[in-house]
Design a protein around this motif. Structure first.
Motif, PDB file in Angstrom:
ATOM      1  N   TYR A 170      -5.189   9.460   7.781  1.00 25.37           N
ATOM      2  CA  TYR A 170      -5.086   8.026   7.481  1.00 25.37           C
ATOM      3  C   TYR A 170      -4.422   7.797   6.128  1.00 25.37           C
ATOM      4  CZ  TYR A 170      -7.970   7.322  11.578  1.00 25.37           C
ATOM      5  OH  TYR A 170      -8.436   7.316  12.860  1.00 25.37           O
ATOM      6  N   GLN A 171      -4.751   8.659   5.158  1.00 31.33           N
ATOM      7  CA  GLN A 171      -4.157   8.503   3.821  1.00 31.33           C
ATOM      8  C   GLN A 171      -2.656   8.776   3.835  1.00 31.33           C
ATOM      9  OE1 GLN A 171      -6.756  11.060   1.489  1.00 31.33           O
ATOM     10  NE2 GLN A 171      -7.855   9.264   0.712  1.00 31.33           N
ATOM     11  N   SER A 172      -2.213   9.639   4.769  1.00 27.19           N
ATOM     12  CA  SER A 172      -0.782   9.960   4.823  1.00 27.19           C
ATOM     13  C   SER A 172       0.053   8.745   5.224  1.00 27.19           C
ATOM     14  CB  SER A 172      -0.526  11.117   5.785  1.00 27.19           C
ATOM     15  OG  SER A 172      -0.697  10.672   7.114  1.00 27.19           O
ATOM     16  N   LYS A 173      -0.601   7.757   5.839  1.00 28.10           N
ATOM     17  CA  LYS A 173       0.108   6.527   6.248  1.00 28.10           C
ATOM     18  C   LYS A 173       0.220   5.526   5.099  1.00 28.10           C
ATOM     19  CE  LYS A 173      -0.085   7.874  10.604  1.00 28.10           C
ATOM     20  NZ  LYS A 173       1.126   8.378  11.229  1.00 28.10           N
ATOM     21  N   ASN A 174      -0.508   5.794   4.000  1.00 25.63           N
ATOM     22  CA  ASN A 174      -0.517   4.868   2.868  1.00 25.63           C
ATOM     23  C   ASN A 174       0.816   4.938   2.113  1.00 25.63           C
ATOM     24  OD1 ASN A 174      -0.992   3.413   0.564  1.00 25.63           O
ATOM     25  ND2 ASN A 174      -2.854   4.514  -0.035  1.00 25.63           N
ATOM     26  N   PRO A 175       1.569   3.824   2.059  1.00 25.27           N
ATOM     27  CA  PRO A 175       2.873   3.848   1.364  1.00 25.27           C
ATOM     28  C   PRO A 175       2.741   4.284  -0.097  1.00 25.27           C
ATOM     29  CG  PRO A 175       2.522   1.763   2.509  1.00 25.27           C
ATOM     30  CD  PRO A 175       1.244   2.520   2.623  1.00 25.27           C
ATOM     31  N   ALA A 176       1.586   4.025  -0.722  1.00 21.62           N
ATOM     32  CA  ALA A 176       1.394   4.394  -2.137  1.00 21.62           C
ATOM     33  C   ALA A 176       1.374   5.908  -2.336  1.00 21.62           C
ATOM     34  CB  ALA A 176       0.094   3.793  -2.656  1.00 21.62           C
TER      35      ALA A 176
END
Ligand SMILES: [Zn+2]
Length: 349
Positions: free
Chosen positions: A321-327
């Protein structure tokens, strides 16, 4: 399950020097009795049946989170007692949460007032409405709301309360009727009945939300709408402001954490029905004198299993899920590092 949240004593993110100092000061204030902590053993639904799901908050402070096995409400215990809150919010909350001592002109993101108007507009059926916002900050939401309402031919008369005297002064200069009164004081003084009551990222901070809801009834008429926005616990998989991490979401300042279902159960118990809502959570409620106010311990509510399985799945696949975070892109990570370095050099943190 959620072992990391129960076993760790480590903060899941990097705090700046001001945050680290404030955290230490807060711990001293608690130890010295300048800030009192209260314990919550019973859920708002009256159930004692709970499971501990985290032992610290995002700052690594000893504030545990529990989920009620009856209604799914997640609550913090201990929490900062009501009479210590003005001191806490004036001295510790902002530097600790935002990492700066500079006054924050806009407590809410730009566009929040516009969003609330768009969410509520189909239920506003008058050319003159009275609005009350609890925790109004410097009035950004109200000003934006009134501006867009005007375009739709609606005059919005804006009132509110706010702890911080500087923000109140700023709001007053802009023509808003904001005061530093507590909600109890405000309700006891006013004769106004409002068409819309706004709680934008406030409800999750309340120590006695059912008491506050009952106070709202005194400034409501039978068609009053209640707009409640809180960060939804069932929205964390795409909630990039917390990097999808349940531990980064948890803070001692949030006395409760809601899903739409546990929010609805809490509101129902106080006589409010859901009109519209989502899991983010943006929601509208209205009073319904005929609603079934049965304590939710007697209402079949399976929400807790759904929330727990959502959090367990999130924890198991957190990296995904974190890999989808643009940041988290290389470019943005580098940009953050440079900014952090410059702020450190210029002594801003
Ligand atoms: Zn409960």
């Amino acid at each position: 399950m959620l072992e990391r949240l129960l076993a760790t004593a480590k903060t899941p993110w990097k705090m700046n020097n001001l945050q680290l100092t404030t955290e230490l000061d807060l711990q001293v204030a608690i130890k010295n009795g300048d800030i009192f902590l209260c314990k919550r053993d019973v859920c708002l639904c009256s159930s004692h049946n709970k499971i501990r799901i985290a032992s610290i908050d995002r700052f690594g402070l000893d504030f545990s989170s529990y989920i009620c096995k009856n209604c799914g409400l997640v609550f913090t215990s201990p929490y900062i007692c009501e009479n210590s809150l003005p001191f806490y919010y004036n001295k510790y909350y902002h530097p600790l949460h935002f990492g700066t001592n500079k006054p924050i002109k806009s407590l809410f993101s730009k566009g929040q007032g516009l969003k609330i108007f768009n969410f509520a507009k189909e239920y506003l059926n008058s050319s003159y409405i009275k609005i009350f916002e609890m925790g109004a900050g410097c009035g950004t939401n109200l000003l934006e709301f009134a501006k867009v309402a005007k375009k739709y031919g609606i005059k919005a008369d804006c009132c509110g309360t706010e702890y911080n005297a500087d923000y109140v002064q700023y709001g007053n200069k802009k023509g808003l009727k904001i005061t530093t009164d507590s909600i109890e004081e405000y309700v006891s003084k006013t004769i106004d009945k409002f068409d819309l009551i706004i709680l934008s990222h406030i409800f999750e901070h309340l120590t006695n939300p059912t008491g506050t809801l009952n106070l709202f009834k005194k400034i409501s008429h039978e068609n009053t709408l209640l707009y409640i926005e809180v960060p939804g616990i069932m929205n964390l998989k795409t909630q990039y402001v917390y990097d999808c991490d349940f531990l980064k979401y948890l803070t001692h300042a949030h006395t409760f954490n809601f899903s739409l279902s546990s929010l609805r159960a809490t509101l129902n118990y106080c006589g409010f029905e859901l009109v519209q809502g989502n899991e983010k959570i943006e929601s509208i409620f209205r009073m319904n004198r005929h609603i079934n106010k049965t304590p939710s311990t007697q209402v079949k509510n399976v929400n807790y299993k759904e929330i727990l399985s959502y959090l367990t799945e999130l924890e198991a696949n957190l990296a995904f899920y974190q890999s989808k975070n643009p940041a988290n892109s290389v470019y943005n990570r580098l940009k953050r590092k440079i900014r952090f370095f410059i702020e450190k050099l210029t002594g801003e943190i």
